[in-house]
Design an enzyme around this catalytic site. Structure first.
Site, PDB file in Angstrom:
ATOM      1  N   LYS A  41       0.674  -0.892   0.229  1.00  0.00           N
ATOM      2  CA  LYS A  41       0.140   0.167   0.068  1.00  0.00           C
ATOM      3  C   LYS A  41       0.991   1.919  -0.047  1.00  0.00           C
ATOM      4  O   LYS A  41       1.894   1.686   0.403  1.00  0.00           O
ATOM      5  CB  LYS A  41      -0.812   0.589   1.513  1.00  0.00           C
ATOM      6  CG  LYS A  41      -2.016   0.933   1.605  1.00  0.00           C
ATOM      7  CD  LYS A  41      -3.754   0.465   1.787  1.00  0.00           C
ATOM      8  CE  LYS A  41      -4.395   1.347   1.737  1.00  0.00           C
ATOM      9  NZ  LYS A  41      -5.261   1.025   2.998  1.00  0.00           N
ATOM     10  N   SER A 128     -10.203   8.129   5.562  1.00  0.00           N
ATOM     11  CA  SER A 128      -9.243   8.377   5.463  1.00  0.00           C
ATOM     12  C   SER A 128      -8.938   8.894   4.342  1.00  0.00           C
ATOM     13  O   SER A 128      -7.994  10.163   3.417  1.00  0.00           O
ATOM     14  CB  SER A 128      -7.756   7.032   6.256  1.00  0.00           C
ATOM     15  OG  SER A 128      -7.628   6.863   6.709  1.00  0.00           O
TER      16      SER A 128
END
Length: 159
Positions: A41, A128
């Site tokens: 990620k 987020s």
């Protein structure tokens, strides 16, 4: 002693995350907020930065501990002696994915339970990703994240 784990990337931590963490802390004796180390990620904040932001944001929650882990959540939970996974749900669309994850976790360890909590309606849209997108264009995120995270976002976006 009932120990629960609330895991995620927390990149960055939002008021939605903190709502679930604090409500979990009211139910369980101890809540470990565990930042997943995921090298695949592309995160805005390093794992160390996310752990520190979470520590500051949860400092007033006496039965909350912040940590990070790599690998399977079930393995981490067994290492910590935890029995419950806390997962926040924003919408019905979250449930389908979370149910699959809960099912595989139950298959891996039948002693681990997953505790789903509906997010507070005021945070049902919050993620987020949305926070990072808003911050990228220098719009205010003051009502989305704690002040320490807002300042960290400003510094990151200035780099």
């Amino acid at each position: 002693m009932a120990i629960a784990v609330c895991s995620g990337s927390f990149d960055p931590v939002t008021y939605g995350h903190l709502d679930i963490i604090s409500r979990g802390a009211n139910v369980f004796d101890k809540v470990i907020v565990a930042v997943l180390i995921n090298s695949k990620k592309n995160s805005l904040f390093s794992v160390e930065e996310r752990v520190e932001l979470l520590r500051q944001a949860t400092a007033d929650m006496k039965n909350v501990e912040v940590d990070s882990f790599d690998g399977l959540l079930i393995d981490y939970m067994n290492k910590k002696g935890a029995q419950v996974i806390i997962r926040g749900l924003r919408a019905v669309s979250d449930f389908e994915y979370e149910m699959q994850v809960a099912s595989i976790n139950k298959k891996l360890d039948e002693n681990i339970e997953t505790f789903f909590m509906m997010t507070n309606n005021q945070y049902s849209y919050l993620s987020s990703s949305i926070v990072k997108e808003v911050a990228k264009y220098k719009a205010s995120v003051a009502d989305l994240v704690p002040p320490v995270v807002e300042e960290a976002l400003k510094r990151k976006m200035a780099e």
